[in-house]
Scaffold this active site. Structure first.
Site, PDB file in Angstrom:
ATOM      1  CG  ASP A   1      40.269  69.642  53.788  1.00 40.89           C
ATOM      2  OD1 ASP A   1      39.153  69.715  54.285  1.00 40.89           O
ATOM      3  OD2 ASP A   1      40.508  69.733  52.567  1.00 40.89           O
TER       4      ASP A   1
ATOM      5  CG  ASP B   1      40.269  68.285  49.120  1.00 38.97           C
ATOM      6  OD1 ASP B   1      39.043  68.175  49.366  1.00 38.97           O
ATOM      7  OD2 ASP B   1      41.138  67.641  49.705  1.00 38.97           O
TER       8      ASP B   1
ATOM      9  CG  ASP C   1      35.222  70.147  49.796  1.00 39.09           C
ATOM     10  OD1 ASP C   1      34.255  69.592  50.336  1.00 39.09           O
ATOM     11  OD2 ASP C   1      36.390  69.742  49.902  1.00 39.09           O
TER      12      ASP C   1
ATOM     13  CG  ASN D   1      52.263 116.478  45.574  1.00 42.97           C
ATOM     14  OD1 ASN D   1      51.928 115.757  46.499  1.00 42.97           O
ATOM     15  ND2 ASN D   1      51.718 116.430  44.380  1.00 42.97           N
TER      16      ASN D   1
ATOM     17  CG  ASP E   1      52.829 113.244  48.374  1.00 44.30           C
ATOM     18  OD1 ASP E   1      53.318 113.494  49.479  1.00 44.30           O
ATOM     19  OD2 ASP E   1      51.721 113.652  47.983  1.00 44.30           O
TER      20      ASP E   1
HETATM   21  P1  ATP Z   1      40.342  65.535  54.703  1.00 40.49           P
HETATM   22  O1  ATP Z   1      38.914  65.929  54.499  1.00 40.49           O
HETATM   23  O2  ATP Z   1      40.918  66.041  55.951  1.00 40.49           O
HETATM   24  O3  ATP Z   1      41.213  65.757  53.534  1.00 40.49           O
HETATM   25  P2  ATP Z   1      40.272  62.762  54.196  1.00 40.49           P
HETATM   26  O4  ATP Z   1      41.259  62.795  53.110  1.00 40.49           O
HETATM   27  O5  ATP Z   1      40.373  61.651  55.147  1.00 40.49           O
HETATM   28  O6  ATP Z   1      40.269  63.997  55.083  1.00 40.49           O
HETATM   29  P3  ATP Z   1      38.344  62.098  52.299  1.00 40.49           P
HETATM   30  O7  ATP Z   1      39.337  62.151  51.230  1.00 40.49           O
HETATM   31  O8  ATP Z   1      36.995  62.672  52.098  1.00 40.49           O
HETATM   32  O9  ATP Z   1      38.832  62.791  53.579  1.00 40.49           O
HETATM   33  O10 ATP Z   1      38.215  60.595  52.742  1.00 40.49           O
HETATM   34  C1  ATP Z   1      37.210  60.156  53.622  1.00 40.49           C
HETATM   35  C2  ATP Z   1      37.341  58.678  53.861  1.00 40.49           C
HETATM   36  O11 ATP Z   1      37.187  57.958  52.632  1.00 40.49           O
HETATM   37  C3  ATP Z   1      38.703  58.269  54.381  1.00 40.49           C
HETATM   38  O12 ATP Z   1      38.747  58.279  55.775  1.00 40.49           O
HETATM   39  C4  ATP Z   1      38.869  56.869  53.845  1.00 40.49           C
HETATM   40  O13 ATP Z   1      38.307  55.925  54.741  1.00 40.49           O
HETATM   41  C5  ATP Z   1      38.070  56.871  52.572  1.00 40.49           C
HETATM   42  N1  ATP Z   1      38.945  57.027  51.415  1.00 40.49           N
HETATM   43  C6  ATP Z   1      39.879  57.963  51.216  1.00 40.49           C
HETATM   44  N2  ATP Z   1      40.480  57.814  50.038  1.00 40.49           N
HETATM   45  C7  ATP Z   1      39.898  56.755  49.442  1.00 40.49           C
HETATM   46  C8  ATP Z   1      40.056  56.100  48.184  1.00 40.49           C
HETATM   47  N3  ATP Z   1      40.941  56.513  47.293  1.00 40.49           N
HETATM   48  N4  ATP Z   1      39.290  55.036  47.921  1.00 40.49           N
HETATM   49  C9  ATP Z   1      38.396  54.629  48.811  1.00 40.49           C
HETATM   50  N5  ATP Z   1      38.181  55.193  49.996  1.00 40.49           N
HETATM   51  C10 ATP Z   1      38.922  56.246  50.331  1.00 40.49           C
END
Ligand code: ATP
Length: 892
Positions: free
Chosen positions: A321, A627, A631, A721, A725
């Protein structure tokens, strides 16, 4: 019971929770929230298990018979050594067991609980009935509970009811008293998992009083499964038993037919069989694994499945990630762009102090003068579950919750908007989900409902039909959408993480469900999330170690690429492949292309699974981080599934082989280094033990074939031994990883512990040990054929000392002792000294001499003994030097 009655019954309050004193009182009554454990195996049973081998019993019986025939000193000594051996085996197994138990305790479950008005994480075992707990998708349910508040909750209850699909849960339902377990939709149960949504609940039953406690009765003891290596070693052990028995019977037959005394020959043969079989090997392997695991814990990697330790050393691809793993997950909003302008935000970290600057013309502004900006900030503040609290140091601030939301909250506080001060009633929340990439809340404001949404700009824009521009709601056409997308990409290419905000009054509702449609676009915000300082070095280390780092992120491709290039995961001309592009490819096509792609962006959990499979199809050994609750399948499919200890969900943690306690990419690389080191060490002591044992058998066999008397007595063999050992093998397990361990290519996953080459080397080293003891024995005997006891004493001394010196050179197959540093493995030095002293004591103390049939040796013979004992180690060290020289000349 109704929620009110239930709360009253437990004397608790849904918004404050119990206080510490009530928790104590209730715990006294109901006990800990734990299922009863199966009874441990008693010590005497474990001790007795050490005497499971048939040869040991033959030895004991033979020793007793010898005693009856008058050789009682031998009998007592042999029995003593056998008992000592059993005790050593017992302690080794105990140590291994305890180390594993300690590791298991570290992964014990936690629960989010509300007590005295504050939310905190506590061990699930500390929960009591009446506690108010909070749960999210992916959490394990820590105790039987009645739901108080639910937002889109479903639970996976297969472990309790057998129902394979997640069942919907709703706090507002009242049920009849006799409702069956599977239909209790307003309750959740220990041992099940929240599959989706967000909930608050009051604990109703814990531990053995819970539904699962009543059914299961006992907690299944989580056993660590044996690793492939352990299985292969067990197999090898069985083969060795047969080989040894054949050889030992040969020695017995030859010596006895030549007129050897029956009892003595038999005792020697059986002792040799006992000594030659490396029965301590499994325990030492477990100790090596467990110690390695403890070292990994110190480097923030917790292994959940033992076999993973071995696989770690073979990893060729690490799919990781971005957010929090490669980056710090400490976000700060830097820019906001709305219909009425582009603004820059000052201030650092989570400290809620800073100013808004209009970009053009550059000047400080008050967000309250710009309605679009104000709206965007208000949405960011309200559609937000994070809180900011002062940290331990002055001027430091901490986020409780999602750092992305923390950054947005800080931005709002800088604008003077405090969501806590806004009177509002949350009607519904559609929680953030990394596959949906958006989140919404629906509030009742005065007499109308308002939906506030935020998420990835493409996702939010897709749901918008209108736009707020200079305070007016206007139509949002395709051209304008493209313009906003362009702005989004431009911000993302500067490594900013971009989120969009939108809202809608009186949102669309269908059968009580709200939908994110026809929203009004309000703006976007870009936040920085700097890469972790140490990651760049770890990425380089991966490249040198033959491991491909690959970024798989939910973030925008431009953001991902900018970070990827900075960390040297992607080359400057590399590009990011998106989830949409993956959808266009068949599995076959993806497998053909996967090796050319270093960055995957805007992917969902399903894509992650496909990427893992594609890499595996290429024959690679894949580590994959995860996470979110979705996943888990990808984490499970990977050769090494890695879960995040801080941001990860219970479901992913349970599917994982390894948990990163600091969510840091560097810890994965450290774990790989340790994994390689552990495997190396196991190979080292297996080599050591087998070569020593081979040396002993060869010596006895050579004497038998050449028509000489037995060079060692039964008790002498058993003693060697015991001293050579036990300790040195254990100490070899503590050897620090060799310095070039991350400069080698990954170990082929199917490589056996003992390849043909290694097998030959073991025999070669065994023959060196055999040869030096044999030369000593033969030389004394040749000078004075009547002095068999002296010849045996010399052989006995050389056999033990040469093995100890050999342990020193087993520390590395490539590096000589001066290159490694004599004291760099302190434990081996201690083991060497302790075992050496014991052997010296046996050779020089009169009482021991009597027991071991030793005759005192003259200083001149001592010199011979020492010289010959050093021969095997010296020959091996010289070979290493020659090897280095040849390599050097070759390189020139
Ligand atoms: P990674 O997978 O590397 O951890 P990430 O944290 O960017 O990356 P996600 O958490 O899946 O991945 O977030 C994907 C997208 O969702 C982000 O790029 C953002 O635009 C949006 N996002 C992240 N957090 C929130 C939130 N709390 N509320 C609304 N949208 C969010």
């Amino acid at each position: 019971m109704s929620i009110e009655d239930l709360l009253k019954y437990f004397g608790t309050n849904a918004t404050v929770g119990l206080d510490e004193t009530s928790v104590q009182t209730i715990r006294k009554r109901y006990g800990k929230n734990e299922l009863a454990k199966a009874l441990p195996v008693p010590v005497w049973r474990k001790l007795l298990a050490q005497f499971q081998e048939l040869v040991i019993w033959i030895l004991i019986i033979a020793a007793i018979i010898a005693g009856v025939m008058g050789e009682w000193v031998d009998t007592v000594a042999i029995l003593a050594i056998v008992v000592l051996n059993a005790m050593l085996g017992y302690f080794q197994e105990e140590k291994a067991g305890r180390a594993l138990a300690a590791l298991r305790a570290m992964s014990s479950p936690m629960a989010r609980v509300l007590r005295s008005g504050a939310t905190s994480m506590v061990p699930a075992g500390d929960l009591v009935p009446g506690d108010i707990i909070q749960l999210e998708a992916g959490d394990n349910v820590p105790a039987d509970s009645r739901l108080i508040e639910t937002f889109g909750v479903s639970a996976q209850e297969a472990s309790l009811t057998g129902e394979s699909m997640p069942v919907t849960k709703d706090a507002s339902i009242d049920l009849a008293q006799n409702t069956g377990l599977a239909d209790r939709s307003n309750s959740i149960f220990l041992g099940t998992v929240i599959a989706s949504g967000k909930a608050r609940a009051v604990v109703t039953a814990t531990g053995m009083q819970s539904e699962i406690g009543r059914i299961a009765g006992m907690l299944r003891q989580d056993e660590y499964e044996p690793t492939p290596l352990q299985r292969r070693l067990a197999e090898l052990g069985r083969i060795l038993v047969v080989v040894c028995l054949v050889l030992v019977s040969g020695i017995f037959t030859i010596q006895y037919s030549r007129g050897g005394e029956l009892m003595e020959t038999m005792l020697v043969a059986v002792s040799l069989a006992v000594a030659a079989v490396p029965e301590g090997l499994p325990a030492v392997v477990t100790i090596a694994l467990a110690l390695g695991l403890q070292r990994m814990v110190k480097r923030n990697a917790l292994i959940r499945r033992l076999p993973s330790v071995e696989t770690l050393g073979s990893v060729t691809v690490i799919c990781t990630d971005k957010t929090g793993t490669l980056t710090r997950n400490e976000m700060t909003v830097r820019e906001v762009w709305t219909g009425d302008g582009h603004y820059l935000v000052s201030g650092a970290g989570y400290e809620p102090h800073g100013e808004f600057h209009l970009e053009n013309p550059r000047r400080v502004v008050s967000p309250h003068e710009y309605p679009d900006l104000l709206k965007a900030i208000t949405i960011a503040a309200i559609c937000n579950s994070a809180t900011i609290v002062p940290g331990q140091h002055s001027r430091s601030w901490q986020v409780i919750g999602d750092p992305t939301e923390g950054a947005l909250l800080v931005m709002a506080l800088k604008a003077g908007i405090d969501p806590a001060a806004i009177p509002r009633q949350v009607k519904l929340e559609i929680p953030f989900d990394s596959d949906r990439k958006a989140m919404s809340v629906i509030l009742r404001e005065q007499d109308r409902m308002v939906m506030y949404s935020k998420g990835a700009p493409e996702v939010i824009l897709d749901k918008c039909t209108k736009e707020l521009r200079q305070g007016q709601v206007t139509d949002l056409g395709d051209d304008r959408k493209r313009e906003i997308q362009l702005k989004n990409s431009e911000m993302a290419s500067r490594a900013l993480r971009v989120l969009a905000f939108a809202y809608r009054e009186e949102p669309n509702q269908h059968v009580g469900q709200f939908h994110e449609t026809d929203l009004v676009f309000a703006g976007i915000a870009g936040m920085i999330d700097p890469p972790r300082d140490e990651v760049k070095k770890a990425v380089r280390e991966c490249h040198i170690a033959g491991i491909r780092p690959v970024m798989i992120t939910g973030d925008h491709p431009a953001t991902a690429l900018a970070i990827g290039r900075e960390l040297e995961i992607a080359t400057t001309d590399g590009r990011a492949v998106t989830g949409l592009e993956i959808d266009e490819l068949s599995d076959e096509q993806l497998a053909n292309q996967v090796e050319q792609i270093a960055i995957f962006a805007r992917v969902s959990a399903a894509h992650k699974l496909r990427i893992v499979k594609a890499w595996k199809k290429r024959g690679q050994v894949v580590a994959m981080t995860g996470d979110g609750v979705n996943d888990a399948p990808a984490v499970k499919a990977a050769d090494i599934g890695i879960a995040m200890g801080i941001t990860g969900t219970d479901v992913t943690r349970e599917a994982a082989d390894m948990v990163l306690t600091d969510d840091n990419f560097t810890s994965i690389v450290s774990a790989v280094r340790e994994g390689r080191g552990i495997f190396d060490n196991i190979q080292k002591f297996v080599h050591y033990l087998l070569a020593c044992n081979a040396g002993e058998v060869m010596l006895m066999l050579a004497a038998a074939i050449l028509g000489l008397p037995l060079p060692l007595l039964a008790i002498q063999i058993l003693w060697i031994n015991l001293v050579t050992d036990g300790l040195p093998a254990l100490a070899l397990a503590m050897e620090p990883p060799e310095r070039d361990i991350m400069q080698r290519k990954p170990r082929p996953p199917r490589e056996t512990v003992i390849t043909w080459y290694r097998g030959c080397r073991i025999l070669y080293h065994g023959s060196l040990i055999c040869l030096s003891a044999f030369v000593g024995f033969w030389w004394v005997l040749n000078n004075d054929p009547a002095n068999l006891d002296m010849a045996r004493s010399v052989a006995f001394a050389i056999m033990a000392f040469s093995q100890l010196a050999f342990a020193m050179v087993c520390r590395s197959h490539r590096y000589t002792l001066p290159q490694l540093g004599l004291f760099s493995n302190y434990w081996l030095f201690v083991a060497f000294a302790a075992s050496g002293l014991l052997q010296f004591g046996v050779l020089t103390i009169p009482f021991a001499q009597h027991v071991f049939d030793i005759v005192p040796v003259t200083p001149q013979i001592w010199l011979w003994v020492i010289g010959l004992s050093l021969v095997p180690a010296t020959v091996i060290e010289l070979a290493k030097i020659v090897f280095h020289l040849v390599r050097k000349i070759e390189r020139k």
